[in-house]
Design a protein around this motif. Structure first.
Motif, PDB file in Angstrom:
ATOM      1  N   TYR A  78      28.739  35.222  43.387  1.00 49.27           N
ATOM      2  CA  TYR A  78      28.366  36.476  43.644  1.00 49.27           C
ATOM      3  C   TYR A  78      27.769  37.131  42.026  1.00 49.27           C
ATOM      4  O   TYR A  78      27.892  36.466  41.187  1.00 49.27           O
ATOM      5  N   GLU A  92      26.382  38.037  50.843  1.00 44.22           N
ATOM      6  CA  GLU A  92      27.438  39.051  50.769  1.00 44.22           C
ATOM      7  C   GLU A  92      28.175  39.219  52.059  1.00 44.22           C
ATOM      8  O   GLU A  92      29.569  39.223  52.321  1.00 44.22           O
ATOM      9  N   ASP A 122      33.248  41.317  38.483  1.00 43.78           N
ATOM     10  CA  ASP A 122      34.371  40.759  38.614  1.00 43.78           C
ATOM     11  C   ASP A 122      35.468  41.541  39.251  1.00 43.78           C
ATOM     12  O   ASP A 122      36.195  41.480  40.420  1.00 43.78           O
ATOM     13  N   PHE A 125      34.900  42.926  42.635  1.00 39.91           N
ATOM     14  CA  PHE A 125      35.097  41.947  43.825  1.00 39.91           C
ATOM     15  C   PHE A 125      36.560  41.833  44.030  1.00 39.91           C
ATOM     16  O   PHE A 125      36.836  41.600  45.056  1.00 39.91           O
ATOM     17  N   TRP A 128      37.574  44.641  46.032  1.00 42.30           N
ATOM     18  CA  TRP A 128      37.258  44.412  47.352  1.00 42.30           C
ATOM     19  C   TRP A 128      38.261  43.498  47.963  1.00 42.30           C
ATOM     20  O   TRP A 128      38.769  43.798  49.230  1.00 42.30           O
ATOM     21  N   CYS A 129      38.737  42.399  47.604  1.00 45.73           N
ATOM     22  CA  CYS A 129      39.701  41.459  47.903  1.00 45.73           C
ATOM     23  C   CYS A 129      41.029  42.217  48.002  1.00 45.73           C
ATOM     24  O   CYS A 129      41.563  41.958  49.328  1.00 45.73           O
TER      25      CYS A 129
END
Length: 201
Positions: A78, A92, A122, A125, A128-129
């Protein structure tokens, strides 16, 4: 240790991925974080995953079958700046659709460049996880590229950010593809998780 690794299939469509009948570990990180080198080091294969000096080499969901027991999945990086917005949003969506559709996904291994201060992309992301209820571990890469003191300081700074965000620090591994640092720790973690998954299913 990993004894056997073979490429199974590449896809842009999560519906065409292998049947979700084996535990799966996805590897993802910012472009040029050293993902392919890490995969090759972990599996002890020189060119299982294609490495490149140029970011954005991985453009597909790549499945590798490990020891006939579990899947290692190599995902596109990403944050690759030199691609069009259309391609970026396609990547994405492909990554998000894949991650949210795999009931057998045991953990997302998020690769972080140990040479850098915490990077916004980072952290976003990882958030988001977490918001998507995706289990993840951090894998710091390129630990051989600077002194141990600098690596330790950058890792600590990143973990402090995690504590800020989640009141806790996630499980993490410090690795070097060149020196095979962290191979035993990371493969042991995965093998334990694989066994736990198989015992529970």
């Amino acid at each position: 240790m990993i004894k056997k690794a073979r490429f199974i299939i590449s896809n842009t469509d999560h519906n065409k991925c292998p049947a979700p009948d084996k535990p799966e570990f996805a590897f993802i990180g910012r472009s040029n974080v050293g993902k392919s080198s890490l995969i090759n080091m972990l599996t002890n294969h020189k060119d299982l995953a294609k490495t490149s000096g140029k970011p954005g080499k991985t453009q597909l969901i790549n499945h590798f079958l490990i020891d006939d027991k579990w899947y290692m999945v190599d995902l596109p990086g990403y944050g690759f700046a030199k691609i069009s917005k259309d391609i970026k949003s396609t990547w994405e969506k492909m990554i998000a659709d894949y991650m949210k559709s795999r009931p057998n996904l045991v953990a997302v291994c998020i690769l972080v460049d140990s040479r850098l201060e915490p990077q916004k992309i980072d952290l976003e992301f990882i958030l988001w996880c977490a918001q998507s209820d995706l289990p993840f571990v951090l894998v710091f890469t390129k630990a051989d590229k600077q002194g141990k003191t600098k690596t330790d300081a950058n890792v600590r700074a990143f973990l402090d950010k995690m504590i800020e965000m989640f009141d806790d620090e996630p499980q993490y591994f410090v690795t070097s593809a060149e020196k095979a640092t962290g191979r035993e720790e990371l493969t042991t973690f995965i093998q334990n998780e694989v066994q736990e998954y198989l015992d529970g299913n």
